[in-house]
Scaffold this motif. Structure first.
Motif, PDB file in Angstrom:
ATOM      1  N   ARG A 201       0.868  -1.178   0.000  1.00 24.85           N
ATOM      2  CA  ARG A 201       0.000   0.000   0.000  1.00 24.85           C
ATOM      3  C   ARG A 201       0.905   1.229   0.000  1.00 24.85           C
ATOM      4  O   ARG A 201       1.644   1.439   0.958  1.00 24.85           O
ATOM      5  CB  ARG A 201      -0.910   0.023   1.218  1.00 24.85           C
ATOM      6  N   ASP A 202       0.861   1.987  -1.099  1.00 30.13           N
ATOM      7  CA  ASP A 202       1.715   3.164  -1.243  1.00 30.13           C
ATOM      8  C   ASP A 202       3.159   2.754  -1.008  1.00 30.13           C
ATOM      9  O   ASP A 202       3.667   1.839  -1.644  1.00 30.13           O
ATOM     10  CB  ASP A 202       1.272   4.284  -0.288  1.00 30.13           C
ATOM     11  N   ARG A 203       3.854   3.384  -0.052  1.00 26.74           N
ATOM     12  CA  ARG A 203       5.253   3.053   0.219  1.00 26.74           C
ATOM     13  C   ARG A 203       5.410   2.107   1.412  1.00 26.74           C
ATOM     14  O   ARG A 203       6.465   2.039   2.047  1.00 26.74           O
ATOM     15  CB  ARG A 203       6.058   4.342   0.439  1.00 26.74           C
ATOM     16  N   VAL A 204       4.332   1.375   1.705  1.00 24.66           N
ATOM     17  CA  VAL A 204       4.335   0.418   2.807  1.00 24.66           C
ATOM     18  C   VAL A 204       4.171  -0.988   2.242  1.00 24.66           C
ATOM     19  O   VAL A 204       3.268  -1.235   1.439  1.00 24.66           O
ATOM     20  CB  VAL A 204       3.200   0.697   3.806  1.00 24.66           C
ATOM     21  N   GLN A 205       5.032  -1.914   2.655  1.00 20.87           N
ATOM     22  CA  GLN A 205       4.867  -3.314   2.282  1.00 20.87           C
ATOM     23  C   GLN A 205       4.566  -4.115   3.542  1.00 20.87           C
ATOM     24  O   GLN A 205       5.262  -3.992   4.558  1.00 20.87           O
ATOM     25  CB  GLN A 205       6.102  -3.866   1.568  1.00 20.87           C
ATOM     26  N   PHE A 206       3.525  -4.934   3.454  1.00 19.01           N
ATOM     27  CA  PHE A 206       3.083  -5.772   4.562  1.00 19.01           C
ATOM     28  C   PHE A 206       3.458  -7.223   4.282  1.00 19.01           C
ATOM     29  O   PHE A 206       3.373  -7.694   3.143  1.00 19.01           O
ATOM     30  CB  PHE A 206       1.570  -5.669   4.740  1.00 19.01           C
ATOM     31  N   PHE A 207       3.817  -7.928   5.349  1.00 15.26           N
ATOM     32  CA  PHE A 207       4.188  -9.334   5.251  1.00 15.26           C
ATOM     33  C   PHE A 207       3.371 -10.093   6.300  1.00 15.26           C
ATOM     34  O   PHE A 207       3.579  -9.910   7.505  1.00 15.26           O
ATOM     35  CB  PHE A 207       5.679  -9.528   5.501  1.00 15.26           C
ATOM     36  N   ALA A 208       2.423 -10.916   5.839  1.00 13.78           N
ATOM     37  CA  ALA A 208       1.564 -11.678   6.744  1.00 13.78           C
ATOM     38  C   ALA A 208       2.157 -13.062   6.954  1.00 13.78           C
ATOM     39  O   ALA A 208       2.532 -13.740   5.996  1.00 13.78           O
ATOM     40  CB  ALA A 208       0.158 -11.796   6.157  1.00 13.78           C
ATOM     41  N   LEU A 209       2.239 -13.484   8.220  1.00 11.83           N
ATOM     42  CA  LEU A 209       2.857 -14.759   8.557  1.00 11.83           C
ATOM     43  C   LEU A 209       1.854 -15.727   9.180  1.00 11.83           C
ATOM     44  O   LEU A 209       0.873 -15.314   9.810  1.00 11.83           O
ATOM     45  CB  LEU A 209       4.006 -14.547   9.542  1.00 11.83           C
ATOM     46  N   ASP A 210       2.140 -17.013   9.032  1.00 17.82           N
ATOM     47  CA  ASP A 210       1.473 -18.058   9.792  1.00 17.82           C
ATOM     48  C   ASP A 210       2.408 -18.407  10.942  1.00 17.82           C
ATOM     49  O   ASP A 210       3.448 -19.037  10.736  1.00 17.82           O
ATOM     50  CB  ASP A 210       1.224 -19.283   8.904  1.00 17.82           C
ATOM     51  N   THR A 211       2.071 -17.980  12.151  1.00 14.63           N
ATOM     52  CA  THR A 211       2.972 -18.166  13.296  1.00 14.63           C
ATOM     53  C   THR A 211       2.596 -19.372  14.148  1.00 14.63           C
ATOM     54  O   THR A 211       3.122 -19.549  15.257  1.00 14.63           O
ATOM     55  CB  THR A 211       2.984 -16.903  14.177  1.00 14.63           C
ATOM     56  N   ASN A 212       1.693 -20.203  13.664  1.00 10.69           N
ATOM     57  CA  ASN A 212       1.275 -21.382  14.419  1.00 10.69           C
ATOM     58  C   ASN A 212       2.377 -22.437  14.459  1.00 10.69           C
ATOM     59  O   ASN A 212       3.269 -22.472  13.597  1.00 10.69           O
ATOM     60  CB  ASN A 212      -0.001 -21.965  13.804  1.00 10.69           C
ATOM     61  N   GLY A 213       2.274 -23.301  15.447  1.00 10.26           N
ATOM     62  CA  GLY A 213       3.294 -24.312  15.637  1.00 10.26           C
ATOM     63  C   GLY A 213       3.424 -25.283  14.476  1.00 10.26           C
ATOM     64  O   GLY A 213       4.515 -25.815  14.228  1.00 10.26           O
TER      65      GLY A 213
END
Length: 303
Positions: free
Chosen positions: A154-166
């Protein structure tokens, strides 16, 4: 009683009445000003160099009154300060991630925002994977997940979504994350997942995550990590250039303490708002009373 005495008493009475009226008017004026301030406390006109405004919330999916109270506050804030992105950091459907509950725990509570085109970007929490390992939620279009872990800009922002489950595919996910971070040209890098790295709640910090993520975030200039799992609000000071922010009080709360690295923590229902500028991110935590209960600034850090 002589004339002068009567005149004095009469004028004194007028003076008392006048003072009383003036005091009442002044009190009423102050009350009105305070009321206006309270009702407009979330209305903070953004500066012209604002790049992006977004919201985060987590541990929401109960369908109970706490979730609706936070959702109503999110909608109230949106009316005054529009945003079109919500980071939904896991435990989207209690108790077992049953997709058939999606109307009760997502579509209905956030109906007003969804109708305004607000986009929710979700990740999976520990409750979400109890049914078919969370795959129905990954496929659900309202959560806008490109996979169990994914990135978007989004614009000059990059998001990184993680799966943090075991049971996450850690081997491939960590390779993917480092590759994506290394090739990112975004000014701002924001990572989000369900589980905390640093936390002062009932679960506390995760030593393995500290060992895994903090050097990676420092190396590639990640300025912000957002999560839930702990049912409280907590914002750390900058730790090697990264702020860790918990917004897991989207429907219920649990006790929280204060650690050495904690900038602010609260056992309080609410959500967080982020206003991104070229040189900083301004953070506001908003409670169900629609008032700001925490303010912070995240400065731009280069890798």
């Amino acid at each position: 009683m002589n004339l002068k005495r009567r005149q004095f008493l009469f004028l004194g009475s007028l003076s008392a009445i006048g003072a009383g009226f003036f005091g009442w008017a002044l009190t009423r004026q102050h009350s009105q000003i305070a009321s206006m301030t309270d009702s407009a406390i979330a209305a903070n006109p953004a500066k012209k160099d604002l790049l992006l405004r977004f919201v985060s919330v987590a541990d929401t999916g109960t369908g109970a009154k706490g979730q609706y109270a936070v959702a109503e506050a999110m909608n109230f804030y949106h009316k005054q300060n529009p945003y079109d992105l919500v980071v939904l950091a896991g435990d989207n459907i209690y108790n077992n991630g049953e997709i058939e509950k999606i109307n009760a725990v997502f579509e209905r509570p956030y109906q007003a925002l969804l109708k305004q085109g607000v986009k929710f970007q979700a990740c999976l929490g520990n409750h979400d994977i109890r049914t078919d390992n969370g795959n129905p939620q990954v496929r659900y279009t309202g959560f806008n997940m490109k996979g169990r872990y994914y990135t978007f800009k989004r614009d000059r922002v990059q998001f990184f979504a993680l799966d943090t489950n075991g049971n996450a595919d850690w081997k491939n996910q960590l390779v993917w994350l480092e590759q994506e971070l290394s090739r990112s040209q975004a000014r701002w890098k924001v990572v989000f997942g369900h589980h905390p790295v640093y936390a002062s709640g009932i679960y506390g910090s995760n030593p393995e995550f500290i060992k895994t993520f903090t050097p990676l975030f420092q190396k590639y200039g990640v300025q912000l990590y957002i999560n839930g799992h702990e049912h409280h609000y907590e914002r750390t000071r900058s730790i090697n250039g990264t702020t860790y922010l918990i917004t897991g009080s989207g429907a219920g709360t649990r006790p929280v303490k204060h650690s050495d690295w904690t900038e602010y923590s609260a056992e309080k229902l609410g959500f967080a708002v982020y206003e991104v500028y070229p040189d900083r991110i301004e953070v506001n935590a908003i409670g169900t009373d629609k008032r700001v209960f925490d303010k912070g600034v995240i400065q731009l850090k280069s890798a």
